[in-house]
Design an enzyme around this catalytic site. Structure first.
Site, PDB file in Angstrom:
ATOM      1  N   GLU A 228       5.214  -2.416  -1.390  1.00  0.00           N
ATOM      2  CA  GLU A 228       5.043  -1.260  -2.263  1.00  0.00           C
ATOM      3  C   GLU A 228       4.952   0.007  -1.416  1.00  0.00           C
ATOM      4  O   GLU A 228       4.156   0.097  -0.495  1.00  0.00           O
ATOM      5  CB  GLU A 228       3.748  -1.438  -3.072  1.00  0.00           C
ATOM      6  CG  GLU A 228       3.380  -0.229  -3.878  1.00  0.00           C
ATOM      7  CD  GLU A 228       1.894  -0.217  -4.242  1.00  0.00           C
ATOM      8  OE1 GLU A 228       1.177  -1.173  -3.903  1.00  0.00           O
ATOM      9  OE2 GLU A 228       1.467   0.769  -4.859  1.00  0.00           O
TER      10      GLU A 228
ATOM     11  N   ASP B  38      -0.885  -2.985  -2.482  1.00  0.00           N
ATOM     12  CA  ASP B  38      -2.247  -2.552  -2.186  1.00  0.00           C
ATOM     13  C   ASP B  38      -3.249  -3.355  -2.996  1.00  0.00           C
ATOM     14  O   ASP B  38      -2.947  -3.831  -4.085  1.00  0.00           O
ATOM     15  CB  ASP B  38      -2.418  -1.062  -2.527  1.00  0.00           C
ATOM     16  CG  ASP B  38      -1.731  -0.196  -1.489  1.00  0.00           C
ATOM     17  OD1 ASP B  38      -1.513  -0.690  -0.362  1.00  0.00           O
ATOM     18  OD2 ASP B  38      -1.399   0.959  -1.811  1.00  0.00           O
TER      19      ASP B  38
ATOM     20  N   ASP C  40      -5.456  -2.607  -4.967  1.00  0.00           N
ATOM     21  CA  ASP C  40      -6.091  -1.807  -6.017  1.00  0.00           C
ATOM     22  C   ASP C  40      -5.399  -2.072  -7.354  1.00  0.00           C
ATOM     23  O   ASP C  40      -4.532  -2.935  -7.441  1.00  0.00           O
ATOM     24  CB  ASP C  40      -6.060  -0.310  -5.663  1.00  0.00           C
ATOM     25  CG  ASP C  40      -4.633   0.180  -5.477  1.00  0.00           C
ATOM     26  OD1 ASP C  40      -3.683  -0.545  -5.837  1.00  0.00           O
ATOM     27  OD2 ASP C  40      -4.456   1.312  -4.975  1.00  0.00           O
TER      28      ASP C  40
ATOM     29  N   ASP D 249      -3.250  -0.332  -9.121  1.00  0.00           N
ATOM     30  CA  ASP D 249      -1.803  -0.108  -9.146  1.00  0.00           C
ATOM     31  C   ASP D 249      -1.060  -1.232  -8.435  1.00  0.00           C
ATOM     32  O   ASP D 249      -0.013  -1.688  -8.889  1.00  0.00           O
ATOM     33  CB  ASP D 249      -1.461   1.235  -8.500  1.00  0.00           C
ATOM     34  CG  ASP D 249      -1.863   2.398  -9.403  1.00  0.00           C
ATOM     35  OD1 ASP D 249      -2.014   2.162 -10.628  1.00  0.00           O
ATOM     36  OD2 ASP D 249      -2.036   3.516  -8.893  1.00  0.00           O
TER      37      ASP D 249
END
Ligand code: TSJ
Length: 636
Positions: free
Chosen positions: A424, A501, A503, A505
């Protein structure tokens, strides 16, 4: 106890199970752990299928053990030809089932039906109470070995009772399993599924573990109809749920289905209550008769003219959600995960029962039939435009393999050694390209949110540049479900690693990628090629001593306990923050990195996930992703 040939065989059997538990229950991860429960519960469900039990209870006890109870006849306790009480034979002999030669003992496929003796062998202790003939008979085992003294060859009696039934309590052995805490949501979904498949069965579940107190009762008198309603709860139906059932070739067939406005099909197959992730002959039979019958009606109604070609199977199934459940006396399974039904007679039986059933139904419900055919017409129209899009894609892309130059490919052509990392963000992608092992590791950066494929039609999905690049890079084509255009033998990378990541997202992107793979390249997941990279969350650097990467908060807590001196703690917010060296060391280096292999537990769970993702109410979706994306479809 005196040792005889029989008891030595028993001990050898137990030893084999304890030495190689994975061979018997799949793995010693939490997934394998849950299989212990399913294995025991399946016995009680068999008693239900035999017609003698309508209540099963599953309790996760405070002490970490599990108790399963049924109100069946109770396992026979009389003396078996081996000289032992029959029940003790069941719990101490591998594949004891067949020894009874009783129709109530059904063999099932996959990881199920390995026998309660396997569960016993992998438990630090097991207690069995059988209520039968007015008495409560008792047996106790340690690591699979019976420890109670027999009384004239019979089990000790605890007391009197007017009831009948079987109760089994077992504690998974921590010497065998990585973790011994059962995973509740998976058990719940499996028990719920059992309730849908067995409409006259009541299932009670209770979690009594500290801080997790919870109870739920499952009873689904609507059966498969209720299951389809549940599967379609986030979609817009275009007809009611239709149910057909019957028996043919000695095989019982039940199916429920409903059309929605969605652009894809969901068909779940079960044989003897076991979900068949790879489908098989029952699904093939169901599909082929559907295509045949709908085409025949379309011609009779002159919706298809003489010059028109038939609807394809996929056209006919556009928007279809179906559950097909059969009971087969001798099922065989094939396929990578041994979950594909292989018996040819099941195809015939499903065609016959479903064919007769839907003709009977559609003859009386012409309006529904017309709705269904218009779903097929819509699909055919889209298909024609998609065929065009696909030809364009394939011809254009064949020679310009990566049109916008984003893929950094590896040098080796040996797929078994090659890996592709889908990263990403461009900055993390750049670092990964520098850090990787060029020989075997390819990097494909993707940007932002890729298309949510759940609601999109195929030509839209294929118009997405990142998806195109990905499909081309993998090399095996694509098709919806288990279609013929997908050729896994052409896969260019043994491992496809999603690197996002840690997180919300990142979790969203991972889930979207999994949805894409699940819809267009499910074999990649079923055959274990898809992984999630687990970058560390922290780096701890003590004043003196070596730096250490910490992969989760539990690791940090442990580190804090161990290191009393001063240390600096660096928290990584995202992959983009790591230098190329750090990225190599923590996430790419096959010797040090952590990867989790993705396994879609079953289409039911996946459908739950995608249902939430495509819904319009964002807050619950966000929570769901936060809670589950990193866990729900992933097994460690
Ligand atoms: F409850 C349970 F899930 F823990 C459990 C139930 C666990 C195991 C290993 C077995 C059973 C079980 C077995 N419930 N009911 C039965 N039934 C028989 O074993 C049974 C009973 C009667 C007869 C008969 O012919 O009279 C035959 C069988 C096989």
């Amino acid at each position: 106890m005196a040792y005889n040939a029989g008891s030595i065989t028993v001990l050898e059997g137990l030893e084999a199970v304890r030495k190689r538990p994975g061979m018997y229950i799949g793995s010693v991860s939490r997934r394998g752990l849950n299989h212990l429960i399913y294995e025991i519960v399946d016995n009680a469900v068999d008693e239900h299928l035999a017609g003698f039990c309508d209540e099963i209870s599953v309790v996760l006890e405070k002490d970490g053990s599990c108790t399963v109870t049924d109100n069946g006849r109770g396992i026979p306790v009389d003396i078996h030809k081996s000289g032992l009480p029959a029940a003790r034979v069941v719990f101490t002999t591998l594949h004891a089932g067949g020894k009874f030669d009783d129709a109530a003992y059904k063999t099932s496929g996959g990881l199920h039906g390995v026998g309660s003796s396997v569960v016993n062998a992998l438990s630090s202790h097991m207690d069995v109470e059988i209520s039968r003939d007015g008495k409560i008979h008792h047996d106790h085992y340690e690591k699979g070995v019976a420890v109670l003294e027999l009384d004239d060859g019979l089990l000790p009696v605890l007391g009197k009772t007017k009831k009948t039934g079987t109760k089994v309590n077992f504690l998974p052995d921590p010497e065998i399993f990585d973790r011994t805490d059962f995973k509740e949501d998976e058990i719940l979904s499996r028990l719920h599924e059992m309730a849908y498949l067995n409409p006259t069965l009541k299932i009670h579940f209770e979690d009594r573990r500290q801080g997790k107190e919870f109870a739920e009762d499952y009873h689904e008198p609507e059966g498969l109809k209720g299951y389809v309603t549940e599967l379609n709860k986030a979609s817009e139906p275009v007809c009611g749920v239709i149910f057909v059932s019957g028996e043919s070739e000695g095989i019982k067939v039940e199916a429920a289905f409903q059309y929605t406005n969605d652009f894809h099909e969901t068909i779940l197959g079960f044989c003897n209550n076991i979900y068949n992730a790879e489908g098989g002959t029952h699904i093939t039979g169901f599909k082929s008769i559907f295509t045949q019958v709908i085409n025949q009606y379309a011609r009779e109604l002159s919706i298809l003219k003489e010059k028109d070609a038939n609807f394809t199977g996929a056209d006919v199934r556009n928007g279809l959600t179906a559950v097909v459940s059969i009971k087969h006396p001798a099922p065989r399974f094939e396929g990578q995960t041994k979950t594909k039904l292989d018996n040819q007679d099941a195809a015939k039986a499903c065609s016959k029962v479903v064919g007769d059933g839907i003709v009977l139904y559609f003859d009386k419900n012409l309006d529904t039939l017309k709705n269904v055919i218009s779903c097929a017409e819509k699909a055919a129209k889209i298909r024609k435009s998609e065929e065009k899009a696909k030809t364009n894609l394939l011809s254009k892309q064949k020679f310009s393999f990566d049109s916008n130059g984003k893929l950094a490919n590896c040098e080796s052509k040996d797929a078994s050694k090659c890996e592709i990392f889908i990263v990403e963000g461009d900055s993390a992608g750049g670092s990964a390209k520098m850090a990787r092992d060029r020989k075997y590791q390819a990097i494909l950066p993707i940007r932002g949110k890729i298309l949510n494929v759940e609601k999109a039609s195929m030509d839209k999905v294929l118009a997405n540049a990142e998806i195109k690049t990905m499909i081309n890079a993998f090399g095996c084509g694509f098709s919806e479900g288990y279609g013929n255009d997908f050729d896994i033998t052409r896969l260019r990378y043994g491992k496809i690693v999603i690197m996002a990541d840690a997180d919300v997202d990142g979790a969203h992107i991972s889930t979207l990628l999994l949805t894409l793979f699940y819809r267009f390249m499910p074999q990649l997941i079923y055959e274990g090629h898809v992984y999630i990279a687990m970058p560390p969350l922290y780096k701890a650097q003590p004043k003196r001593g070596r730096e250490e990467y910490l992969y989760d908060d539990a690791a940090l807590k442990k580190y804090r306990k161990k290191h009393t001196g001063e240390f600096t703690l660096q928290r990584y917010k995202g992959l983009g923050e790591m230098s190329a060296d750090q990225l190599w060391e923590t996430t790419l280096d096959p010797k040090k990195r952590k990867l989790r292999r993705v396994q879609i537990e079953d289409a039911r769970m996946a459908s739950d996930v995608t249902g939430l993702l495509m819904g319009t109410d964002v807050p619950p979706r966000r929570d769901y992703i936060k809670k589950h994306a990193a866990e729900a479809q992933i097994d460690t």
